[in-house]
Scaffold this motif. Structure first.
Motif, mmCIF file in Angstrom:
data_model
loop_
_atom_site.group_PDB
_atom_site.id
_atom_site.type_symbol
_atom_site.label_atom_id
_atom_site.label_comp_id
_atom_site.label_asym_id
_atom_site.label_seq_id
_atom_site.Cartn_x
_atom_site.Cartn_y
_atom_site.Cartn_z
ATOM 1 N N VAL A 274 45.221 35.237 39.294
ATOM 2 C CA VAL A 274 45.908 36.262 38.618
ATOM 3 C C VAL A 274 47.403 35.793 38.202
ATOM 4 N N LYS A 275 47.631 36.370 37.039
ATOM 5 C CA LYS A 275 48.975 36.156 36.517
ATOM 6 C C LYS A 275 49.521 37.679 36.057
ATOM 7 N N ILE A 276 50.450 37.980 36.730
ATOM 8 C CA ILE A 276 50.927 39.510 36.096
ATOM 9 C C ILE A 276 52.148 39.481 35.167
ATOM 10 N N LYS B 80 37.384 46.577 44.056
ATOM 11 C CA LYS B 80 38.903 46.358 44.373
ATOM 12 C C LYS B 80 39.315 44.947 44.111
ATOM 13 N N LEU B 81 40.570 44.963 43.589
ATOM 14 C CA LEU B 81 41.222 43.836 43.416
ATOM 15 C C LEU B 81 42.189 43.192 44.640
ATOM 16 N N TYR B 82 42.043 42.332 45.053
ATOM 17 C CA TYR B 82 42.784 41.817 46.184
ATOM 18 C C TYR B 82 43.745 40.517 45.426
ATOM 19 N N ILE B 83 44.930 40.723 45.881
ATOM 20 C CA ILE B 83 46.115 39.699 45.318
ATOM 21 C C ILE B 83 46.819 39.120 46.696
ATOM 22 N N LYS B 84 47.143 38.000 46.840
ATOM 23 C CA LYS B 84 47.847 37.219 47.632
ATOM 24 C C LYS B 84 49.267 37.222 47.130
ATOM 25 N N ASP B 85 50.180 37.507 48.098
ATOM 26 C CA ASP B 85 51.571 37.778 47.166
ATOM 27 C C ASP B 85 52.603 37.373 48.338
ATOM 28 N N HIS B 86 53.468 36.613 48.283
ATOM 29 C CA HIS B 86 54.354 36.340 49.437
ATOM 30 C C HIS B 86 53.623 35.951 50.701
ATOM 31 N N GLY B 87 52.333 35.089 50.547
ATOM 32 C CA GLY B 87 51.678 34.603 51.629
ATOM 33 C C GLY B 87 50.932 35.623 52.469
ATOM 34 N N VAL B 88 50.821 36.806 51.674
ATOM 35 C CA VAL B 88 50.232 37.987 52.479
ATOM 36 C C VAL B 88 49.126 38.549 51.400
ATOM 37 N N TRP B 89 47.910 38.881 52.074
ATOM 38 C CA TRP B 89 46.939 39.760 51.242
ATOM 39 C C TRP B 89 47.702 41.129 50.989
ATOM 40 N N GLN B 90 47.818 41.625 49.697
ATOM 41 C CA GLN B 90 48.389 42.955 49.629
ATOM 42 C C GLN B 90 47.310 43.806 49.778
ATOM 43 N N LYS C 102 43.536 42.083 31.251
ATOM 44 C CA LYS C 102 42.468 41.097 30.930
ATOM 45 C C LYS C 102 42.410 40.236 32.257
ATOM 46 N N LEU C 103 40.963 39.939 32.685
ATOM 47 C CA LEU C 103 40.607 39.129 33.766
ATOM 48 C C LEU C 103 40.592 37.910 33.138
ATOM 49 N N ILE C 104 41.206 36.873 33.920
ATOM 50 C CA ILE C 104 41.604 35.358 33.452
ATOM 51 C C ILE C 104 40.934 34.506 34.419
ATOM 52 N N GLY C 105 39.702 33.967 33.956
ATOM 53 C CA GLY C 105 38.732 32.865 34.508
ATOM 54 C C GLY C 105 38.670 32.959 36.163
ATOM 55 N N ASP C 106 37.756 32.094 36.791
ATOM 56 C CA ASP C 106 37.383 31.891 37.980
ATOM 57 C C ASP C 106 38.234 30.690 38.334
ATOM 58 N N PHE D 39 54.829 43.451 42.976
ATOM 59 C CA PHE D 39 54.276 41.909 43.116
ATOM 60 C C PHE D 39 55.092 40.999 42.199
ATOM 61 N N THR D 40 55.136 39.495 42.592
ATOM 62 C CA THR D 40 55.676 38.770 41.907
ATOM 63 C C THR D 40 54.981 38.478 40.548
ATOM 64 N N HIS D 41 55.885 38.362 39.461
ATOM 65 C CA HIS D 41 55.479 38.375 38.116
ATOM 66 C C HIS D 41 55.554 36.972 37.563
ATOM 67 N N ASP D 42 54.790 36.776 36.427
ATOM 68 C CA ASP D 42 55.066 35.573 35.852
ATOM 69 C C ASP D 42 54.601 34.153 36.570
ATOM 70 N N THR D 43 53.829 34.383 37.694
ATOM 71 C CA THR D 43 53.366 33.292 38.360
ATOM 72 C C THR D 43 51.954 33.235 38.932
ATOM 73 N N THR D 44 51.199 32.187 38.736
ATOM 74 C CA THR D 44 49.704 32.500 39.395
ATOM 75 C C THR D 44 49.787 32.809 40.760
#
Length: 75
Positions: free
Chosen positions: A3-5, A29-39, A71-75, A15-20
């Motif tokens: 995901v890219k926010i 539920k949407l799980y995002i790994k940011d700063h090396g940790v699952w948020q 918008k959901l961006i690809g797998d 969360f970190t923006h403008d990076t994958t």
């Protein structure tokens, strides 16, 4: 999945923006790994836009913040 926010997404303001970022969905539920940790997971509902071809979309839910479509961006 990734995901890219981009832009002001209040639910994801910390969360970190403008990076994958690594991400996946499970049990609505949407799980995002940011700063090396699952948020903390973000609840969502899935839907398709009315365009052609339709875009796959997610709407983040809850937290006392207005629901926001993503918008959901690809797998």
């Amino acid at each position: 999945d990734t995901v890219k926010i981009i832009g002001p997404v209040a639910h994801l303001s910390g969360f970190t923006h403008d990076t994958t970022l690594e991400a996946y969905t499970e049990d609505n539920k949407l799980y995002i790994k940011d700063h090396g940790v699952w948020q903390s997971p973000q609840a969502y509902t899935a839907w398709e836009s009315g365009g052609y071809p339709p875009d796959k979309m997610l709407t983040l839910k809850g937290g006392g913040i207005t629901d926001e479509p993503l918008k959901l961006i690809g797998d």
